[in-house]
Design a protein around this motif. Sequence first.
Motif, PDB file in Angstrom:
ATOM      1  N   ILE A 104       0.727  -1.189   0.109  1.00 31.93           N
ATOM      2  CA  ILE A 104       0.269  -0.148   0.267  1.00 31.93           C
ATOM      3  C   ILE A 104       1.096   0.859   0.197  1.00 31.93           C
ATOM      4  O   ILE A 104       1.643   1.194   0.823  1.00 31.93           O
ATOM      5  CB  ILE A 104      -0.865   0.133   1.640  1.00 31.93           C
ATOM      6  CG1 ILE A 104      -1.781  -1.180   1.300  1.00 31.93           C
ATOM      7  CG2 ILE A 104      -1.230   1.266   1.651  1.00 31.93           C
ATOM      8  CD1 ILE A 104      -2.943  -1.774   2.535  1.00 31.93           C
ATOM      9  N   GLU A 105       0.454   2.308  -1.183  1.00 34.47           N
ATOM     10  CA  GLU A 105       1.295   3.356  -1.134  1.00 34.47           C
ATOM     11  C   GLU A 105       1.453   4.584   0.560  1.00 34.47           C
ATOM     12  O   GLU A 105       0.105   4.030   0.958  1.00 34.47           O
ATOM     13  CB  GLU A 105       0.800   4.658  -2.013  1.00 34.47           C
ATOM     14  CG  GLU A 105       1.727   5.592  -2.266  1.00 34.47           C
ATOM     15  CD  GLU A 105       1.240   6.405  -3.776  1.00 34.47           C
ATOM     16  OE1 GLU A 105       1.713   7.549  -4.397  1.00 34.47           O
ATOM     17  OE2 GLU A 105       0.215   5.851  -4.329  1.00 34.47           O
ATOM     18  N   GLN A 106       2.473   4.807   0.671  1.00 30.71           N
ATOM     19  CA  GLN A 106       2.025   5.580   2.461  1.00 30.71           C
ATOM     20  C   GLN A 106       2.374   7.071   1.601  1.00 30.71           C
ATOM     21  O   GLN A 106       2.808   7.641   0.897  1.00 30.71           O
ATOM     22  CB  GLN A 106       3.160   4.723   2.887  1.00 30.71           C
ATOM     23  CG  GLN A 106       3.554   4.249   3.588  1.00 30.71           C
ATOM     24  CD  GLN A 106       2.618   3.460   4.128  1.00 30.71           C
ATOM     25  OE1 GLN A 106       2.206   3.504   4.812  1.00 30.71           O
ATOM     26  NE2 GLN A 106       1.626   2.218   4.030  1.00 30.71           N
ATOM     27  N   GLN A 159      -2.436   5.504   1.882  1.00 24.68           N
ATOM     28  CA  GLN A 159      -2.467   5.642   3.119  1.00 24.68           C
ATOM     29  C   GLN A 159      -1.797   6.658   3.887  1.00 24.68           C
ATOM     30  O   GLN A 159      -0.737   7.546   3.860  1.00 24.68           O
ATOM     31  CB  GLN A 159      -1.736   4.018   3.894  1.00 24.68           C
ATOM     32  CG  GLN A 159      -2.233   4.408   5.127  1.00 24.68           C
ATOM     33  CD  GLN A 159      -1.476   2.368   5.847  1.00 24.68           C
ATOM     34  OE1 GLN A 159      -2.011   1.267   5.293  1.00 24.68           O
ATOM     35  NE2 GLN A 159      -0.888   2.604   7.050  1.00 24.68           N
ATOM     36  N   GLY A 160      -3.148   7.799   4.790  1.00 24.46           N
ATOM     37  CA  GLY A 160      -2.715   9.209   5.630  1.00 24.46           C
ATOM     38  C   GLY A 160      -2.372   9.648   4.146  1.00 24.46           C
ATOM     39  O   GLY A 160      -2.474  10.727   4.823  1.00 24.46           O
ATOM     40  N   GLY A 161      -3.529   9.629   3.263  1.00 21.68           N
ATOM     41  CA  GLY A 161      -3.546  10.719   2.576  1.00 21.68           C
ATOM     42  C   GLY A 161      -4.595  11.524   2.917  1.00 21.68           C
ATOM     43  O   GLY A 161      -4.050  12.363   2.136  1.00 21.68           O
ATOM     44  N   LEU A 162      -5.450  11.201   3.900  1.00 21.50           N
ATOM     45  CA  LEU A 162      -6.754  11.969   4.269  1.00 21.50           C
ATOM     46  C   LEU A 162      -5.702  13.025   4.709  1.00 21.50           C
ATOM     47  O   LEU A 162      -6.460  15.163   4.680  1.00 21.50           O
ATOM     48  CB  LEU A 162      -7.983  11.238   5.005  1.00 21.50           C
ATOM     49  CG  LEU A 162      -8.499  12.590   5.651  1.00 21.50           C
ATOM     50  CD1 LEU A 162      -8.900  13.602   4.776  1.00 21.50           C
ATOM     51  CD2 LEU A 162      -9.935  11.559   6.246  1.00 21.50           C
ATOM     52  N   ALA A 163      -4.928  12.781   6.000  1.00 21.88           N
ATOM     53  CA  ALA A 163      -4.204  13.700   6.793  1.00 21.88           C
ATOM     54  C   ALA A 163      -3.005  14.121   5.864  1.00 21.88           C
ATOM     55  O   ALA A 163      -3.049  15.792   6.097  1.00 21.88           O
ATOM     56  CB  ALA A 163      -3.739  13.237   8.159  1.00 21.88           C
TER      57      ALA A 163
END
Length: 325
Positions: A104-106, A159-163
Amino acid sequence: MAATKQLLDYGVDEAVDLFVLLKSADVRTAKNGKQYIALVFEDQSGEISGKYWDASPDDIENYVAGRVVHLQGKRENYQTHPQIKIFHLRLTHPGEPNDPNSFIEQAPMSRAAMEEYITQTVFEITQPTWNRLVRKLLQEYADKFYTYPAAKSNHHAFQGGLAYHTISILKLAHSVVKQYPDLNAPLLFAGAILHDLGKTIELSGPKSTVYTLAGNLIGHIVLIDGELVRACDALKLDPQAEDVLLLRHMILSHHGLLEYGSPVRPALREADVLHQLDELDASIMMLDTVVEHTTPGEFSERVFALDGRRFYRPTTTTPQPPTAD
């Protein structure tokens, strides 16, 4: 030792041979009546689609979203869109890479760093009502906020893209309020932090992301407005008070146009700024992704979310700023 080649590192007509995650796997029926699987392959470099033709019942059972597979095929372009022509596909064997999380891309920023930036910005929301609402909703949705993507596809779909997307907008907002000091900075910061928080309800999570039932039926804009009203009740605040209505308007109008999902168009300066910063950050992220994987001197694939336009990657390199003596 050479770095392991990833999915988006392969050029057109180049043979593909690697382990990937099945981000999505939709069973469909072809014109000839036979079933096939519309797949989206993913690793930390990004994602590419492919079609698994003449799928058997066993294939449909095995090749489902969230599973790691070994893929052999060829990178092609179909109507300027990249895809993989599949030669062979199989599930992993014992001892082979099999952890979906490793594919998963981080976000390019650690969770700790993102939490620190958000926390420091919350201190700048000096209006008490907005501060209390932001703190409450962040506390309730913290784990999802810092791990979820900002979208299923297109921009910040990692993953973490929202923040990370939220922080990008906040950094832009800090610059804008320096240039235009008459803007209400606490309102702009509060709106930026909350504007996409509804995606923690709209989306299923960072792995094999899909839209939830609430996401499909209601959408993240209305969902977070409902959560904001609920938070008002818990904090004994009036959701119809002007200060609360201003913050609700920031969220409800941030898509800008009714046809893009906003119940209302921006009617505050700060709301219009938030909409434009949201558009800017999403567009740049999409452009960065597509241009990064375009050969210098050539045009990119068509970007559906940007009116199907193709973008040229110049051969001229960007000059670096001079280093200090």
